[in-house]
Design a protein around this motif. Structure first.
Motif, PDB file in Angstrom:
ATOM      1  N   PHE A 105     165.318 -30.114  97.649  1.00 38.55           N
ATOM      2  CA  PHE A 105     165.662 -31.536  97.566  1.00 38.55           C
ATOM      3  C   PHE A 105     166.850 -31.717  96.629  1.00 38.55           C
ATOM      4  CE2 PHE A 105     163.268 -30.978  93.713  1.00 38.55           C
ATOM      5  CZ  PHE A 105     163.783 -31.915  92.819  1.00 38.55           C
ATOM      6  N   MET A 106     167.463 -32.879  96.709  1.00 38.38           N
ATOM      7  CA  MET A 106     168.526 -33.253  95.786  1.00 38.38           C
ATOM      8  C   MET A 106     168.478 -34.751  95.551  1.00 38.38           C
ATOM      9  SD  MET A 106     171.988 -33.214  98.179  1.00 38.38           S
ATOM     10  CE  MET A 106     173.022 -33.488  96.758  1.00 38.38           C
ATOM     11  N   ILE A 107     169.075 -35.195  94.456  1.00 33.80           N
ATOM     12  CA  ILE A 107     169.227 -36.614  94.143  1.00 33.80           C
ATOM     13  C   ILE A 107     170.716 -36.917  94.167  1.00 33.80           C
ATOM     14  CG2 ILE A 107     168.778 -38.439  92.471  1.00 33.80           C
ATOM     15  CD1 ILE A 107     166.514 -36.763  91.349  1.00 33.80           C
ATOM     16  N   SER A 108     171.126 -37.822  95.049  1.00 33.27           N
ATOM     17  CA  SER A 108     172.544 -38.141  95.160  1.00 33.27           C
ATOM     18  C   SER A 108     172.963 -39.059  94.012  1.00 33.27           C
ATOM     19  CB  SER A 108     172.845 -38.813  96.505  1.00 33.27           C
ATOM     20  OG  SER A 108     172.381 -40.151  96.503  1.00 33.27           O
ATOM     21  N   ARG A 109     174.266 -39.300  93.893  1.00 33.70           N
ATOM     22  CA  ARG A 109     174.762 -40.130  92.789  1.00 33.70           C
ATOM     23  C   ARG A 109     174.380 -41.590  92.944  1.00 33.70           C
ATOM     24  NH1 ARG A 109     179.109 -36.239  92.938  1.00 33.70           N
ATOM     25  NH2 ARG A 109     180.397 -37.494  94.336  1.00 33.70           N
ATOM     26  N   THR A 110     173.932 -41.996  94.137  1.00 33.69           N
ATOM     27  CA  THR A 110     173.443 -43.365  94.322  1.00 33.69           C
ATOM     28  C   THR A 110     171.984 -43.504  93.886  1.00 33.69           C
ATOM     29  OG1 THR A 110     172.656 -43.000  96.588  1.00 33.69           O
ATOM     30  CG2 THR A 110     174.981 -43.644  96.299  1.00 33.69           C
ATOM     31  N   GLY A 111     171.329 -42.370  93.611  1.00 33.14           N
ATOM     32  CA  GLY A 111     169.918 -42.397  93.238  1.00 33.14           C
ATOM     33  C   GLY A 111     168.965 -42.143  94.389  1.00 33.14           C
ATOM     34  N   ASP A 126     162.221 -26.489 113.901  1.00 36.88           N
ATOM     35  CA  ASP A 126     163.376 -27.345 113.662  1.00 36.88           C
ATOM     36  C   ASP A 126     163.379 -27.785 112.202  1.00 36.88           C
ATOM     37  OD1 ASP A 126     161.372 -29.300 113.621  1.00 36.88           O
ATOM     38  OD2 ASP A 126     161.746 -29.900 115.679  1.00 36.88           O
ATOM     39  N   ILE A 127     164.238 -28.735 111.876  1.00 36.11           N
ATOM     40  CA  ILE A 127     164.472 -29.143 110.489  1.00 36.11           C
ATOM     41  C   ILE A 127     164.176 -30.623 110.350  1.00 36.11           C
ATOM     42  CG2 ILE A 127     166.188 -29.248 108.634  1.00 36.11           C
ATOM     43  CD1 ILE A 127     167.709 -27.075 110.435  1.00 36.11           C
ATOM     44  N   LEU A 128     163.466 -30.996 109.304  1.00 36.71           N
ATOM     45  CA  LEU A 128     163.161 -32.393 108.998  1.00 36.71           C
ATOM     46  C   LEU A 128     163.897 -32.815 107.735  1.00 36.71           C
ATOM     47  CD1 LEU A 128     159.268 -32.379 109.526  1.00 36.71           C
ATOM     48  CD2 LEU A 128     161.037 -33.020 111.193  1.00 36.71           C
ATOM     49  N   HIS A 129     164.272 -34.084 107.702  1.00 33.30           N
ATOM     50  CA  HIS A 129     164.921 -34.668 106.523  1.00 33.30           C
ATOM     51  C   HIS A 129     164.207 -35.956 106.163  1.00 33.30           C
ATOM     52  CE1 HIS A 129     167.915 -37.692 104.910  1.00 33.30           C
ATOM     53  NE2 HIS A 129     167.960 -36.759 103.982  1.00 33.30           N
ATOM     54  N   ALA A 130     163.916 -36.126 104.879  1.00 34.28           N
ATOM     55  CA  ALA A 130     163.347 -37.377 104.389  1.00 34.28           C
ATOM     56  C   ALA A 130     164.305 -37.992 103.381  1.00 34.28           C
ATOM     57  CB  ALA A 130     161.988 -37.142 103.739  1.00 34.28           C
ATOM     58  N   ARG A 131     164.552 -39.283 103.541  1.00 31.71           N
ATOM     59  CA  ARG A 131     165.402 -40.012 102.590  1.00 31.71           C
ATOM     60  C   ARG A 131     164.522 -41.002 101.842  1.00 31.71           C
ATOM     61  NH1 ARG A 131     168.646 -44.529 101.810  1.00 31.71           N
ATOM     62  NH2 ARG A 131     170.772 -44.106 101.047  1.00 31.71           N
ATOM     63  N   LEU A 132     164.488 -40.914 100.522  1.00 35.07           N
ATOM     64  CA  LEU A 132     163.686 -41.784  99.675  1.00 35.07           C
ATOM     65  C   LEU A 132     164.626 -42.642  98.834  1.00 35.07           C
ATOM     66  CD1 LEU A 132     161.252 -39.047  98.238  1.00 35.07           C
ATOM     67  CD2 LEU A 132     161.245 -40.054 100.521  1.00 35.07           C
ATOM     68  N   GLU A 133     164.220 -43.853  98.578  1.00 34.17           N
ATOM     69  CA  GLU A 133     165.071 -44.753  97.797  1.00 34.17           C
ATOM     70  C   GLU A 133     164.994 -44.478  96.296  1.00 34.17           C
ATOM     71  OE1 GLU A 133     167.378 -46.768  98.908  1.00 34.17           O
ATOM     72  OE2 GLU A 133     166.864 -46.075 100.924  1.00 34.17           O
ATOM     73  N   ASP A 134     163.898 -43.852  95.844  1.00 36.13           N
ATOM     74  CA  ASP A 134     163.789 -43.532  94.426  1.00 36.13           C
ATOM     75  C   ASP A 134     162.861 -42.342  94.248  1.00 36.13           C
ATOM     76  OD1 ASP A 134     161.154 -44.462  94.642  1.00 36.13           O
ATOM     77  OD2 ASP A 134     161.597 -46.395  93.727  1.00 36.13           O
ATOM     78  N   ARG A 178     180.422 -36.786  99.699  1.00 37.95           N
ATOM     79  CA  ARG A 178     179.771 -36.143 100.850  1.00 37.95           C
ATOM     80  C   ARG A 178     178.623 -35.250 100.390  1.00 37.95           C
ATOM     81  NH1 ARG A 178     183.224 -32.961 105.354  1.00 37.95           N
ATOM     82  NH2 ARG A 178     183.377 -35.109 106.168  1.00 37.95           N
ATOM     83  N   LEU A 179     177.511 -35.285 101.125  1.00 39.18           N
ATOM     84  CA  LEU A 179     176.395 -34.384 100.907  1.00 39.18           C
ATOM     85  C   LEU A 179     176.570 -33.176 101.821  1.00 39.18           C
ATOM     86  CD1 LEU A 179     173.430 -36.956 100.933  1.00 39.18           C
ATOM     87  CD2 LEU A 179     174.899 -36.291  99.011  1.00 39.18           C
ATOM     88  N   VAL A 180     176.411 -31.973 101.274  1.00 42.62           N
ATOM     89  CA  VAL A 180     176.582 -30.742 102.040  1.00 42.62           C
ATOM     90  C   VAL A 180     175.361 -29.859 101.829  1.00 42.62           C
ATOM     91  CG1 VAL A 180     178.005 -28.703 102.453  1.00 42.62           C
ATOM     92  CG2 VAL A 180     179.089 -30.869 101.839  1.00 42.62           C
ATOM     93  N   VAL A 181     174.763 -29.423 102.944  1.00 45.26           N
ATOM     94  CA  VAL A 181     173.506 -28.673 102.906  1.00 45.26           C
ATOM     95  C   VAL A 181     173.667 -27.399 103.726  1.00 45.26           C
ATOM     96  CG1 VAL A 181     171.040 -28.748 103.411  1.00 45.26           C
ATOM     97  CG2 VAL A 181     172.231 -30.852 102.730  1.00 45.26           C
ATOM     98  N   PRO A 182     173.668 -26.211 103.095  1.00 53.14           N
ATOM     99  CA  PRO A 182     173.801 -24.951 103.847  1.00 53.14           C
ATOM    100  C   PRO A 182     172.456 -24.462 104.372  1.00 53.14           C
ATOM    101  CG  PRO A 182     173.826 -24.512 101.500  1.00 53.14           C
ATOM    102  CD  PRO A 182     173.700 -26.012 101.641  1.00 53.14           C
ATOM    103  N   LEU A 183     172.484 -23.904 105.565  1.00 55.89           N
ATOM    104  CA  LEU A 183     171.284 -23.378 106.226  1.00 55.89           C
ATOM    105  C   LEU A 183     171.648 -22.159 107.056  1.00 55.89           C
ATOM    106  CD1 LEU A 183     169.986 -26.765 107.602  1.00 55.89           C
ATOM    107  CD2 LEU A 183     168.573 -25.290 106.176  1.00 55.89           C
ATOM    108  N   SER A 184     170.690 -21.285 107.263  1.00 62.38           N
ATOM    109  CA  SER A 184     170.830 -20.273 108.310  1.00 62.38           C
ATOM    110  C   SER A 184     169.787 -20.576 109.376  1.00 62.38           C
ATOM    111  CB  SER A 184     170.655 -18.861 107.761  1.00 62.38           C
ATOM    112  OG  SER A 184     169.409 -18.687 107.122  1.00 62.38           O
ATOM    113  N   ASP A 217     178.298 -38.344 105.299  1.00 61.34           N
ATOM    114  CA  ASP A 217     179.219 -39.215 104.562  1.00 61.34           C
ATOM    115  C   ASP A 217     178.647 -40.608 104.342  1.00 61.34           C
ATOM    116  OD1 ASP A 217     181.372 -37.339 104.272  1.00 61.34           O
ATOM    117  OD2 ASP A 217     181.825 -37.606 106.401  1.00 61.34           O
ATOM    118  N   ASP A 218     177.374 -40.826 104.697  1.00 56.13           N
ATOM    119  CA  ASP A 218     176.755 -42.139 104.498  1.00 56.13           C
ATOM    120  C   ASP A 218     175.444 -42.009 103.716  1.00 56.13           C
ATOM    121  OD1 ASP A 218     175.142 -40.980 106.417  1.00 56.13           O
ATOM    122  OD2 ASP A 218     175.693 -42.381 108.016  1.00 56.13           O
ATOM    123  N   ASP A 219     175.451 -41.092 102.747  1.00 57.69           N
ATOM    124  CA  ASP A 219     174.313 -40.903 101.846  1.00 57.69           C
ATOM    125  C   ASP A 219     173.032 -40.566 102.599  1.00 57.69           C
ATOM    126  OD1 ASP A 219     173.281 -40.661  99.301  1.00 57.69           O
ATOM    127  OD2 ASP A 219     172.708 -42.758  99.138  1.00 57.69           O
ATOM    128  N   GLY A 220     173.173 -39.705 103.599  1.00 59.94           N
ATOM    129  CA  GLY A 220     172.009 -39.177 104.285  1.00 59.94           C
ATOM    130  C   GLY A 220     171.431 -40.048 105.378  1.00 59.94           C
TER     131      GLY A 220
END
Length: 550
Positions: A85-91, A113-121, A152-158, A175-178
Motif C-alpha cells: 500500500f501507499m499514501i499519496s500526497r493528497t492523503g 488478477d489484481i485488485l486495487h482499493a482506494r480509501l479516503e483516509d 503520478r502514482l507508479v506501481v511496478p508488477l511482474s 494521473d488522477d490519484d488512483g
C-alpha cells in the motif's frame, strides 16, 4: 556474540500477514496494514471471508495496536492477499491485492488478477475495491510503489502473460490519484530457464530525475537487469544487464529527503542452486546508497545475516521500505526456513530501522563488532582467546570444511589486512575474495553442488595458502602468528598478497568490478586450523559502478 542485525536495530517482529510496509504519519505514529485471507492450498474448499486491516504504533515501532478492519475483500473462494500500500500526497490510501484463482505448481498453472482499493483516509473511509482491468493477469508480489514529483502514482508488477512461460514486468500508473489506471509496455528478460519464476520478475522503480525512472528487475542470471523510462513509467526501454550481483531474489528502492537512493537486496550467489545455473541464495540481506541516480552504489554492506543454528537454506529476503528520517529507512523483510522453523505458509515479518550514513564509510575493522559478530560462521567455528586477542578458530569438521565469511565496504581498489595464527600444518587453506556473499554450502562437495561446480568456481577469487614453499600459494608456517596484506585495483586487473616475507600476484577476472566479501575456507584435507585474530579494510576507490545508463 553472533549478531543477526548489523548496523540497524530490530524494532518488531510478527507474522508477515500482520506487518506490511511501515510508513510514518504526520503525527509521527507509524502505520501498517495486514490481511486475513484464504490460503492458496484451499481455493476449492469452503468459502472464507477476507479482510484488510490497519495497525498503528505510537512508540517508534516497538509495540503495535490490535488490528482495525479497513474493508472486506469481495471474494470468498479465490485467495485475495495484500500486496502493498501507499499514501499519496493528497492523503488517499492505495491498496493493492493479488487475487488467485488457480495456484498449481505441479502443472505450472497460475491464474488470477489484481485488485486495487482506494480509501479516503487511514481509517478506511469510502473504501472502493475494483479489479485493475488494464492488467488482467496473475501476479504474486509487489515490492514498492512511488509517487512522482508531478503527482503520478507508479506501481511496478511482474505478471504472467498468456503464451509466455515466464514473467514480464510492467508498471501501472495513474494521473488522477488512483481513480483510473493505465499500464506500460511489457519488459522481458530472456534466459535458458523455463521455470515459472524466471524472466523479468518482481521489479522495483525509482525516480532519479523528474519524470525519469529506473526499474530494477529480479532475474535468474546472477545479476539484476534494468530498464529506463523517460516519460514517467508509461513506456520502458528494453531490459539490460546491470553490474549489481544478486541471486534470484528481489530488491527494494527508497528515496531519502535529500535525494539519495537506498537499495536493499540479497547480494548473494551460490548454494542452493537450481535449474540451469541459477541461485536461490538468500541467507544475507545487504544495503547500499546512491547519490548519483543509481550510477554507483556505495557500501553494499551486510545488514541481516545468517547466524549459527540457521540451516544453509535460510532466507532473509523480500524487503519493503519507507523513509524513517532524513538519513534512515524502515525495512520490513521476512525470514523463512530459519532455526525458528518458519515456512512459506506465513513467513516471519521483521521491522528494522537502518541508518544509512555508514554505507559511505571507506574504512572497516571487524573489531568494531563484539566478538567478531560481523562474520558468518559455520557451527564448528569457535571463538577463542589466543594470547590477548579474541579470535575465530576455523577448522574442518565432520560436516564439511571450516568456513567463515565477512563483508566490508565495496571497493574497486583497496587494501585488506588479516591478522592470523595457526596451530598445526595445513596445505590447502584458502582465502576467498568475492563481490557477493557465498554460503558454506557452496563449498560442500555433494550431489547438489556437483552440476554447478564450473559455474560456482567463477563466482569468487581464490587466494591459495600453503604450509610450504610454492610458486602458486603463499606460505604460512605452522605454529605461526602473522599478518596477510592484500591489495587490489580492478583498473589494472591485478591483486597482490603478502605475508611480509613473500609476495604473490594474481590477475582479477573481468567479471569482478570490485570486492566486498572475504571468506576463509579450511578443507577437510587440512590437518589443522586457522585463527582470525582481526581484519581491517581501507577502500581507496569506493562504489560499485552499476552499468545503469539512459
Amino acid at each position: 556474540m553472533d549478531m543477526k542485525y548489523l548496523h540497524g536495530s530490530l524494532l518488531y517482529e510478527d507474522g508477515v500477514n500482520n506487518l506490511n510496509r511501515v510508513v510514518r504519519l504526520d503525527d509521527n505514529s507509524l502505520y501498517t496494514m495486514g490481511c486475513i485471507y484464504k490460503d492458496v492450498r484451499h481455493l476449492n474448499k469452503a468459502p472464507k471471508h477476507q479482510y484488510v486491516f490497519s495497525r498503528r504504533s505510537y512508540d517508534g515501532g516497538k509495540n503495535w495496536t490490535s488490528p482495525a478492519i479497513l474493508f472486506e475483500i469481495p471474494e470468498v473462494y479465490a485467495h485475495s492477499g495484500l500486496l502493498a500500500f501507499m499514501i499519496s500526497r493528497t492523503g488517499s490510501i492505495h491498496v493493492f491485492m493479488e487475487r488467485i484463482c488457480v495456484y498449481d505448481w505441479k502443472n505450472n498453472d497460475f491464474q488470477g488478477d489484481i485488485l486495487h482499493a482506494r480509501l479516503e483516509d487511514i481509517h478506511g473511509q469510502d473504501a472502493r475495491v475494483c479489479k485493475v482491468d488494464c492488467l488482467d493477469r496473475y501476479t504474486g508480489s509487489m515490492n514498492n510503489l512511488i509517487q512522482l514529483e508531478n503527482g503520478r502514482l507508479v506501481v511496478p508488477l511482474s505478471t504472467l502473460r498468456p503464451g509466455l512461460p515466464s514473467f514480464v514486468s510492467n508498471t501501472l500508473f495513474s494521473d488522477d490519484d488512483g481513480l483510473s489506471w493505465q499500464v506500460s509496455n511489457d519488459v522481458q528478460v530472456i534466459s535458458d530457464e523455463t521455470h515459472c519464476e524466471s524472466g523479468a520478475v518482481e521489479p522495483v522503480v525509482i525516480e532519479t530525475e523528474p519524470n525519469r525512472l529506473v526499474m530494477i528487475i529480479r532475474t535468474v542470471l546472477g545479476c539484476f537487469y534494468y530498464a529506463t523510462s523517460s516519460d514517467g513509467g508509461a513506456t520502458w526501454s528494453q531490459a539490460r544487464a546491470s553490474r549489481i550481483k544478486s541471486s534470484n531474489a528481489p530488491a527494494v528502492l527508497e528515496k531519502l529527503p535529500d535525494g539519495r537512493i537506498v537499495m536493499a537486496w540479497n547480494n548473494c550467489n551460490g548454494a542452493p542452486m537450481q535449474g540451469v545455473r541459477y541461485s536461490f541464495a538468500r541467507q544475507c540481506l545487504h544495503a547500499a546508497v546512491s547519490d548519483d541516480g543509481l550510477k554507483t552504489l556505495q557500501g553494499c554492506r551486510m545488514i541481516v545475516k545468517k547466524v549459527k543454528g540457521d540451516p544453509d537454506g535460510v532466507k532473509n529476503c523480500y524487503p519493503l521500505a519507507a523513509v524513517a528520517g532524513p538519513d534512515s529507512v524502515y525495512l520490513r523483510f521476512f525470514t523463512v526456513d530459519s532455526q525458528d522453523g518458519e515456512d512459506w505458509t506465513e513467513p516471519n515479518g521483521k521491522l528494522m530501522e537502518l541508518p544509512v550514513d555508514f554505507l559511505q564509510d571507506t574504512e572497516w575493522h571487524d573489531s568494531d563488532a563484539p566478538d567478531h559478530g560481523c562474520w558468518v560462521m559455520d557451527a564448528a567455528t569457535e571463538k577463542s582467546t589466543q594470547d590477548v586477542a579474541p579470535s575465530l578458530c576455523i577448522q574442518a569438521h565432520d560436516a564439511g570444511p571450516g568456513y567463515a565469511m565477512t563483508n566490508f565496504p565495496f571497493g574497486q581498489a583497496g587494501a585488506l589486512a588479516l591478522d592470523y595464527q595457526t596451530d598445526v600444518d595445513f596445505t590447502e587453506a584458502r582465502l576467498i575474495l568475492a563481490d557477493h556473499y557465498l554460503d558454506r554450502a557452496t563449498f560442500l562437495v555433494n550431489e547438489a553442488n556437483q552440476p554447478y561446480q564450473t559455474y560456482l568456481e567463477t563466482q569468487y577469487l581464490m587466494l591459495p595458502l600453503s604450509a610450504g614453499r610454492s610458486e602458486t600459494a603463499l606460505q604460512i608456517r605452522a605454529d605461526s602468528t602473522g599478518q596477510l596484506t592484500l591489495t587490489w585495483d580492478v583498473a589494472n586487473s591485478m591483486l597482490s598478497l603478502t605475508n611480509g616475507q613473500e609476495y604473490l600476484e594474481l590477475p582479477i577476472p573481468p567479471d569482478f568490478s570490485g570486492f566486498n566479501h572475504l571468506g576463509v575456507i579450511v578443507p577437510e584435507s587440512a590437518g589443522g586450523s586457522l585463527a582470525v585474530c582481526g581484519c581491517s579494510v581501507w577502500i581507496s576507490r569506493a562504489g560499485l559502478e552499476t552499468g545503469i545508463t539512459f
